[in-house]
Write an enzyme that holds these catalytic residues in place. Sequence first.
Site, PDB file in Angstrom:
ATOM      1  N   GLU A  82       0.660  -1.270  -0.036  1.00 45.25           N
ATOM      2  CA  GLU A  82       0.030  -0.261  -0.153  1.00 45.25           C
ATOM      3  C   GLU A  82       0.687   1.169  -0.029  1.00 45.25           C
ATOM      4  O   GLU A  82       0.476   2.104  -0.670  1.00 45.25           O
ATOM      5  CB  GLU A  82      -0.785  -0.078   1.077  1.00 45.25           C
ATOM      6  N   VAL A 136       2.453   3.545  -3.124  1.00 44.82           N
ATOM      7  CA  VAL A 136       1.918   4.597  -4.197  1.00 44.82           C
ATOM      8  C   VAL A 136       1.069   5.552  -3.250  1.00 44.82           C
ATOM      9  O   VAL A 136       0.128   5.085  -2.399  1.00 44.82           O
ATOM     10  CB  VAL A 136       0.978   4.059  -5.332  1.00 44.82           C
ATOM     11  N   GLY A 196      12.853  15.108   3.424  1.00 42.92           N
ATOM     12  CA  GLY A 196      12.693  13.468   3.539  1.00 42.92           C
ATOM     13  C   GLY A 196      11.759  13.271   2.446  1.00 42.92           C
ATOM     14  O   GLY A 196      11.048  12.094   2.394  1.00 42.92           O
ATOM     15  N   GLU A 222      13.884  10.763  -3.379  1.00 45.81           N
ATOM     16  CA  GLU A 222      14.543   9.562  -3.425  1.00 45.81           C
ATOM     17  C   GLU A 222      15.809   9.543  -3.023  1.00 45.81           C
ATOM     18  O   GLU A 222      16.480  10.593  -3.086  1.00 45.81           O
ATOM     19  CB  GLU A 222      14.169   8.771  -4.875  1.00 45.81           C
ATOM     20  N   LYS A 268       4.925   4.164  -9.812  1.00 48.31           N
ATOM     21  CA  LYS A 268       3.646   4.173  -8.901  1.00 48.31           C
ATOM     22  C   LYS A 268       2.590   4.030 -10.057  1.00 48.31           C
ATOM     23  O   LYS A 268       1.489   3.320  -9.899  1.00 48.31           O
ATOM     24  CB  LYS A 268       3.547   5.601  -8.374  1.00 48.31           C
TER      25      LYS A 268
HETATM   26  P1  NAP Z   1      16.626   6.010   2.859  1.00 47.66           P
HETATM   27  O1  NAP Z   1      16.175   7.221   3.880  1.00 47.66           O
HETATM   28  O2  NAP Z   1      17.475   6.312   1.737  1.00 47.66           O
HETATM   29  O3  NAP Z   1      16.771   4.658   3.675  1.00 47.66           O
HETATM   30  C1  NAP Z   1      17.297   3.558   3.358  1.00 47.66           C
HETATM   31  C2  NAP Z   1      17.658   2.494   4.384  1.00 47.66           C
HETATM   32  O4  NAP Z   1      17.828   1.162   3.897  1.00 47.66           O
HETATM   33  C3  NAP Z   1      18.859   3.135   5.147  1.00 47.66           C
HETATM   34  O5  NAP Z   1      18.616   2.949   6.503  1.00 47.66           O
HETATM   35  C4  NAP Z   1      19.889   2.561   4.908  1.00 47.66           C
HETATM   36  O6  NAP Z   1      21.088   2.000   5.705  1.00 47.66           O
HETATM   37  C5  NAP Z   1      19.366   1.013   4.423  1.00 47.66           C
HETATM   38  N1  NAP Z   1      20.213   0.313   3.425  1.00 47.66           N
HETATM   39  C6  NAP Z   1      20.667   0.487   2.125  1.00 47.66           C
HETATM   40  N2  NAP Z   1      21.190  -0.519   1.683  1.00 47.66           N
HETATM   41  C7  NAP Z   1      21.008  -1.596   2.635  1.00 47.66           C
HETATM   42  C8  NAP Z   1      21.592  -2.802   2.549  1.00 47.66           C
HETATM   43  N3  NAP Z   1      22.264  -3.439   1.546  1.00 47.66           N
HETATM   44  N4  NAP Z   1      21.176  -3.598   3.594  1.00 47.66           N
HETATM   45  C9  NAP Z   1      20.725  -3.283   4.841  1.00 47.66           C
HETATM   46  N5  NAP Z   1      20.035  -1.917   4.743  1.00 47.66           N
HETATM   47  C10 NAP Z   1      20.271  -1.148   3.917  1.00 47.66           C
HETATM   48  O7  NAP Z   1      15.114   5.848   2.004  1.00 47.66           O
HETATM   49  P2  NAP Z   1      13.491   6.123   2.365  1.00 47.66           P
HETATM   50  O8  NAP Z   1      13.201   7.116   2.106  1.00 47.66           O
HETATM   51  O9  NAP Z   1      13.524   5.615   3.956  1.00 47.66           O
HETATM   52  O10 NAP Z   1      12.685   5.222   1.476  1.00 47.66           O
HETATM   53  C11 NAP Z   1      12.884   3.902   1.482  1.00 47.66           C
HETATM   54  C12 NAP Z   1      11.928   3.047   0.535  1.00 47.66           C
HETATM   55  O11 NAP Z   1      10.496   3.555   0.802  1.00 47.66           O
HETATM   56  C13 NAP Z   1      12.320   3.389  -0.800  1.00 47.66           C
HETATM   57  O12 NAP Z   1      11.827   2.303  -1.828  1.00 47.66           O
HETATM   58  C14 NAP Z   1      11.496   4.570  -1.144  1.00 47.66           C
HETATM   59  O13 NAP Z   1      11.018   4.624  -2.602  1.00 47.66           O
HETATM   60  C15 NAP Z   1      10.206   4.317  -0.508  1.00 47.66           C
HETATM   61  N6  NAP Z   1       9.113   5.267  -0.119  1.00 47.66           N
HETATM   62  C16 NAP Z   1       9.857   6.605   0.450  1.00 47.66           C
HETATM   63  C17 NAP Z   1       9.202   7.627   0.771  1.00 47.66           C
HETATM   64  C18 NAP Z   1       9.353   8.918   1.429  1.00 47.66           C
HETATM   65  O14 NAP Z   1       8.815   9.697   1.395  1.00 47.66           O
HETATM   66  N7  NAP Z   1      10.839   8.754   1.815  1.00 47.66           N
HETATM   67  C19 NAP Z   1       7.448   7.417   0.583  1.00 47.66           C
HETATM   68  C20 NAP Z   1       6.895   6.164   0.191  1.00 47.66           C
HETATM   69  C21 NAP Z   1       7.648   5.120  -0.507  1.00 47.66           C
HETATM   70  P3  NAP Z   1      21.622   3.311   6.508  1.00 47.66           P
HETATM   71  O15 NAP Z   1      20.913   4.207   7.115  1.00 47.66           O
HETATM   72  O16 NAP Z   1      22.759   2.491   7.375  1.00 47.66           O
HETATM   73  O17 NAP Z   1      22.362   4.044   5.271  1.00 47.66           O
HETATM   74  N1  HSE Z   2      10.146  10.425  -3.546  1.00 47.46           N
HETATM   75  C1  HSE Z   2       8.748  10.261  -3.417  1.00 47.46           C
HETATM   76  C2  HSE Z   2       8.131  11.341  -3.656  1.00 47.46           C
HETATM   77  C3  HSE Z   2       8.482   9.706  -2.102  1.00 47.46           C
HETATM   78  O1  HSE Z   2       8.518  12.395  -3.775  1.00 47.46           O
HETATM   79  O2  HSE Z   2       6.689  11.376  -3.808  1.00 47.46           O
HETATM   80  C4  HSE Z   2       7.093   9.190  -1.911  1.00 47.46           C
HETATM   81  O3  HSE Z   2       7.153   7.935  -2.878  1.00 47.46           O
END
Ligand code: NAP
Ligand code: HSE
Length: 319
Positions: free
Chosen positions: A128, A131, A184, A187, A202
């Site tokens: 969920e 997207v 935050g 990406e 998405k």
């Molecule tokens: P992020 O802040 O870059 O966090 C990624 C995490 O993964 C970090 O804790 C990193 O560790 C860890 N990591 C990277 N490589 C790894 C590995 N090989 N083994 C174990 N851990 C590893 O990314 P995020 O913004 O949280 O996004 C995570 C996912 O959610 C992505 O697919 C993104 O598209 C999705 N998403 C994000 C948002 C948003 O608003 N940010 C919204 C919806 C969906 P370290 O902390 O040690 O570097």
């Molecule tokens: N990078 C994405 C955005 C995070 O800006 O919408 C949420 O999927």
Amino acid sequence: MTAPLGVGLLGLGTVGSAVARAMGDRPRRLEHMAGRPLRLAGAAVRDGAKARDAGGVSVTTDPFDLLDDPEVDVIVEVIGGTDPAFDLHLAAFERGKHVVTANKELVARRWNELHEAARLAKRELRFEASVAAAVPVVAAARMLAASRPRVVRGLLNGTTTYICAQLDARRAFDEALADAQRLGYAEADPSADVDGLDPAYKLSILVSLLEGRHFHPDDVRRTSLRGVTAADVDEARTRGAALRYLATADFGEKATKARVAPEEVPLGSLEGEATGPQNVVRIETDLAGTLVFSGPGAGGDATASAILGDVIAIARATR
Ligand code: NAP
Ligand code: HSE
């Protein structure tokens, strides 16, 4: 009392930390809604020495510490990307775990393999949060199974909506992008946002759900937001419009055409008024008419809301 549901987090960045904090700050609500306690077993990260605001969850740099833990029932993958995430999803299913993810790139690219792995393992794959984060459009698309889709159109990326709104206010593109990263929304590699990959993933997921078969993200035509100038913004204004980065799928009789591109939207429309992480998704089908969804589509807490909704659904279904 029913046994707790064990949760292992892969990733403890913006999203993973928000999941860990929410699990720490509302255990009674989660238990009430899940019908059993949720227990966070730990989180796998890349850098074990990094300081984190993640509610004191224990960390490991080896994801298999969680994948091989018999007390972990659900793996929440929020690492992002396809490598090593794809192999970790397969490893989770092989070990009889359910998987919840916000990783739209992986789900969009490896749709068939992931669904098949979940089916063979008789475990759930839920996404969920992939997207529109907190906005339940994946559930909505599933509920439209009987309706023939006509159009999906909207704002599926918070970073680019934020940038467009900042361009409206005469800020420079790069400054606006740096803000979106700090907040935050962006990406890890923000070209995924501004060059349209993220909204294409998405859109591919929504089209796949509405068509009941995989629609590959490479089939989404993308025009980068980078070419938009202050002059384009001004010109749109003279027509009573604003520029926004729109994702559109047209379900024709013969083929579905999908695109992500800067387009004009009326000032005063939901899309024209959107200034930050809020997403807008319009889904038009033959039986249901036009449905409009809007709300926070990026950011840690909004994404954690959807992830924990999926975890709770699994907890209830497996009591
Ligand atoms: P992020 O802040 O870059 O966090 C990624 C995490 O993964 C970090 O804790 C990193 O560790 C860890 N990591 C990277 N490589 C790894 C590995 N090989 N083994 C174990 N851990 C590893 O990314 P995020 O913004 O949280 O996004 C995570 C996912 O959610 C992505 O697919 C993104 O598209 C999705 N998403 C994000 C948002 C948003 O608003 N940010 C919204 C919806 C969906 P370290 O902390 O040690 O570097
Ligand atoms: N990078 C994405 C955005 C995070 O800006 O919408 C949420 O999927």
